[in-house]
Design an enzyme around this catalytic site. Sequence first.
Site, PDB file in Angstrom:
ATOM      1  CE  LYS A  14      44.646  28.912  46.509  1.00  0.00           C
ATOM      2  NZ  LYS A  14      44.222  30.125  47.260  1.00  0.00           N
ATOM      3  NE  ARG A  68      46.537  39.132  45.524  1.00  0.00           N
ATOM      4  CZ  ARG A  68      45.916  37.981  45.392  1.00  0.00           C
ATOM      5  NH1 ARG A  68      46.583  36.846  45.441  1.00  0.00           N
ATOM      6  NH2 ARG A  68      44.610  37.946  45.241  1.00  0.00           N
ATOM      7  NE  ARG A  98      38.635  28.782  43.740  1.00  0.00           N
ATOM      8  CZ  ARG A  98      39.767  29.469  43.580  1.00  0.00           C
ATOM      9  NH1 ARG A  98      40.757  28.982  42.893  1.00  0.00           N
ATOM     10  NH2 ARG A  98      39.879  30.641  44.111  1.00  0.00           N
ATOM     11  NE  ARG A 130      43.677  38.384  41.944  1.00  0.00           N
ATOM     12  CZ  ARG A 130      43.814  37.122  42.331  1.00  0.00           C
ATOM     13  NH1 ARG A 130      44.988  36.524  42.259  1.00  0.00           N
ATOM     14  NH2 ARG A 130      42.779  36.451  42.784  1.00  0.00           N
ATOM     15  NE  ARG A 158      39.219  36.149  45.861  1.00  0.00           N
ATOM     16  CZ  ARG A 158      40.379  36.800  45.951  1.00  0.00           C
ATOM     17  NH1 ARG A 158      40.388  38.110  46.138  1.00  0.00           N
ATOM     18  NH2 ARG A 158      41.506  36.143  45.846  1.00  0.00           N
TER      19      ARG A 158
HETATM   20  P1  AP5 Z   1      49.218  34.627  47.093  1.00  0.00           P
HETATM   21  O1  AP5 Z   1      50.378  33.711  46.955  1.00  0.00           O
HETATM   22  O2  AP5 Z   1      48.854  35.496  45.932  1.00  0.00           O
HETATM   23  O3  AP5 Z   1      47.938  33.805  47.628  1.00  0.00           O
HETATM   24  P2  AP5 Z   1      46.950  32.815  46.860  1.00  0.00           P
HETATM   25  O4  AP5 Z   1      46.554  31.771  47.832  1.00  0.00           O
HETATM   26  O5  AP5 Z   1      47.538  32.373  45.560  1.00  0.00           O
HETATM   27  O6  AP5 Z   1      45.763  33.842  46.650  1.00  0.00           O
HETATM   28  P3  AP5 Z   1      44.766  34.063  45.429  1.00  0.00           P
HETATM   29  O7  AP5 Z   1      43.975  35.300  45.811  1.00  0.00           O
HETATM   30  O8  AP5 Z   1      45.471  34.120  44.111  1.00  0.00           O
HETATM   31  O9  AP5 Z   1      43.895  32.814  45.536  1.00  0.00           O
HETATM   32  P4  AP5 Z   1      42.489  32.635  45.021  1.00  0.00           P
HETATM   33  O10 AP5 Z   1      42.350  31.182  45.208  1.00  0.00           O
HETATM   34  O11 AP5 Z   1      41.438  33.470  45.627  1.00  0.00           O
HETATM   35  O12 AP5 Z   1      42.576  33.239  43.543  1.00  0.00           O
HETATM   36  P5  AP5 Z   1      42.664  32.589  42.111  1.00  0.00           P
HETATM   37  O13 AP5 Z   1      43.573  33.428  41.307  1.00  0.00           O
HETATM   38  O14 AP5 Z   1      42.915  31.111  42.197  1.00  0.00           O
HETATM   39  O15 AP5 Z   1      49.479  35.550  48.389  1.00  0.00           O
HETATM   40  C1  AP5 Z   1      48.528  36.542  48.777  1.00  0.00           C
HETATM   41  C2  AP5 Z   1      49.272  37.752  49.410  1.00  0.00           C
HETATM   42  O16 AP5 Z   1      49.877  37.329  50.638  1.00  0.00           O
HETATM   43  C3  AP5 Z   1      50.412  38.316  48.547  1.00  0.00           C
HETATM   44  O17 AP5 Z   1      50.458  39.705  48.745  1.00  0.00           O
HETATM   45  C4  AP5 Z   1      51.680  37.642  49.108  1.00  0.00           C
HETATM   46  O18 AP5 Z   1      52.831  38.449  48.922  1.00  0.00           O
HETATM   47  C5  AP5 Z   1      51.312  37.498  50.590  1.00  0.00           C
HETATM   48  N1  AP5 Z   1      51.887  36.311  51.231  1.00  0.00           N
HETATM   49  C6  AP5 Z   1      52.013  35.049  50.709  1.00  0.00           C
HETATM   50  N2  AP5 Z   1      52.550  34.209  51.621  1.00  0.00           N
HETATM   51  C7  AP5 Z   1      52.726  34.958  52.758  1.00  0.00           C
HETATM   52  C8  AP5 Z   1      53.232  34.654  54.074  1.00  0.00           C
HETATM   53  N3  AP5 Z   1      53.630  33.408  54.411  1.00  0.00           N
HETATM   54  N4  AP5 Z   1      53.256  35.656  54.988  1.00  0.00           N
HETATM   55  C9  AP5 Z   1      52.847  36.912  54.672  1.00  0.00           C
HETATM   56  N5  AP5 Z   1      52.364  37.262  53.447  1.00  0.00           N
HETATM   57  C10 AP5 Z   1      52.310  36.291  52.521  1.00  0.00           C
HETATM   58  O19 AP5 Z   1      41.168  32.749  41.608  1.00  0.00           O
HETATM   59  C11 AP5 Z   1      40.624  34.007  41.323  1.00  0.00           C
HETATM   60  C12 AP5 Z   1      39.196  33.838  40.806  1.00  0.00           C
HETATM   61  O20 AP5 Z   1      39.194  33.047  39.591  1.00  0.00           O
HETATM   62  C13 AP5 Z   1      38.239  33.066  41.743  1.00  0.00           C
HETATM   63  O21 AP5 Z   1      37.665  33.913  42.721  1.00  0.00           O
HETATM   64  C14 AP5 Z   1      37.214  32.546  40.736  1.00  0.00           C
HETATM   65  O22 AP5 Z   1      36.319  33.557  40.323  1.00  0.00           O
HETATM   66  C15 AP5 Z   1      38.076  32.159  39.547  1.00  0.00           C
HETATM   67  N6  AP5 Z   1      38.569  30.773  39.648  1.00  0.00           N
HETATM   68  C16 AP5 Z   1      39.852  30.359  39.731  1.00  0.00           C
HETATM   69  N7  AP5 Z   1      39.921  29.023  39.814  1.00  0.00           N
HETATM   70  C17 AP5 Z   1      38.633  28.564  39.782  1.00  0.00           C
HETATM   71  C18 AP5 Z   1      38.054  27.281  39.860  1.00  0.00           C
HETATM   72  N8  AP5 Z   1      38.808  26.169  39.986  1.00  0.00           N
HETATM   73  N9  AP5 Z   1      36.703  27.182  39.817  1.00  0.00           N
HETATM   74  C19 AP5 Z   1      35.922  28.292  39.682  1.00  0.00           C
HETATM   75  N10 AP5 Z   1      36.412  29.542  39.619  1.00  0.00           N
HETATM   76  C20 AP5 Z   1      37.766  29.679  39.656  1.00  0.00           C
END
Ligand code: AP5
Length: 213
Positions: A16, A126, A91, A160, A171
């Site tokens: 994402k 990652r 979410r 991370r 998660r």
């Molecule tokens: P990446 O692009 O980083 O994936 P992502 O979907 O953004 O993953 P996140 O881990 O950031 O999502 P998340 O939703 O768990 O975390 P968030 O920061 O929102 O890609 C991942 C890896 O794959 C990278 O190494 C990349 O290079 C690789 N890749 C990408 N595309 C690829 C492809 N096509 N092929 C191969 N490799 C590929 O949230 C973190 C924490 O914050 C949550 O757990 C929660 O505690 C809190 N939080 C955030 N938002 C909320 C909310 N709305 N409500 C409550 N808590 C929240």
Amino acid sequence: MAKRKLMMLGPPGAGKGTQAKLLSERLSIPHVSTGDMLREARRKGTPMGQEAARYMDGGQLVPDEVVIGIVRERLAEEDAQAGFILDGFPRTRPQAESLDAMGIVLEAVLNVRVSDDEVVRRLGGRLSCPACGRVYHEAFSPPTVSDTCDTCGHLGLIKREDDRPEAIRERLKGYWAQTNPLVEYYESKGVLVDVDGEREPVDVERQVVDAVQ
Ligand code: AP5
């Protein structure tokens, strides 16, 4: 051009953030990532950041009222008035309803689908740049020079805290229980667009761009 109000939905590690950054540059609208905002608050040591860290490190969702508050403030800023790409919000059902209550009607919700096994593979490798936020993968998209950010030259890429195996499991559990039901929520509003997230990044990008043309 009409105001663009877009959202990336999908499990952790679906890509994402990777795709939202590219789309943000292409459309010149801000990338609004709740994960990035919470990590920034944590880095600054604000009371909200410290509270959020307790949930994030264990792979749990931060309470709705905290996240809804920061999104409401962010979307009121000047640069979001021409549109935005939400990443990682909403979410939960209450978060989705809070957007409705703010009068925000999303134009497209890009649902990036990947299997749980692929999530584990991606998050296990990652690496992120602590200076500019660029994301890499040890095997799939490594930096050109080992441990050095291609974009800003920062030396020292990090893993991370919530990319540990136990946190990834937590998660994924949270995703299936609390976030996946939003697929149906947005399908019923007629704005959901499926994206096959298991393809090469460039192919995923093509699907995303086609969906928002
Ligand atoms: P990446 O692009 O980083 O994936 P992502 O979907 O953004 O993953 P996140 O881990 O950031 O999502 P998340 O939703 O768990 O975390 P968030 O920061 O929102 O890609 C991942 C890896 O794959 C990278 O190494 C990349 O290079 C690789 N890749 C990408 N595309 C690829 C492809 N096509 N092929 C191969 N490799 C590929 O949230 C973190 C924490 O914050 C949550 O757990 C929660 O505690 C809190 N939080 C955030 N938002 C909320 C909310 N709305 N409500 C409550 N808590 C929240």
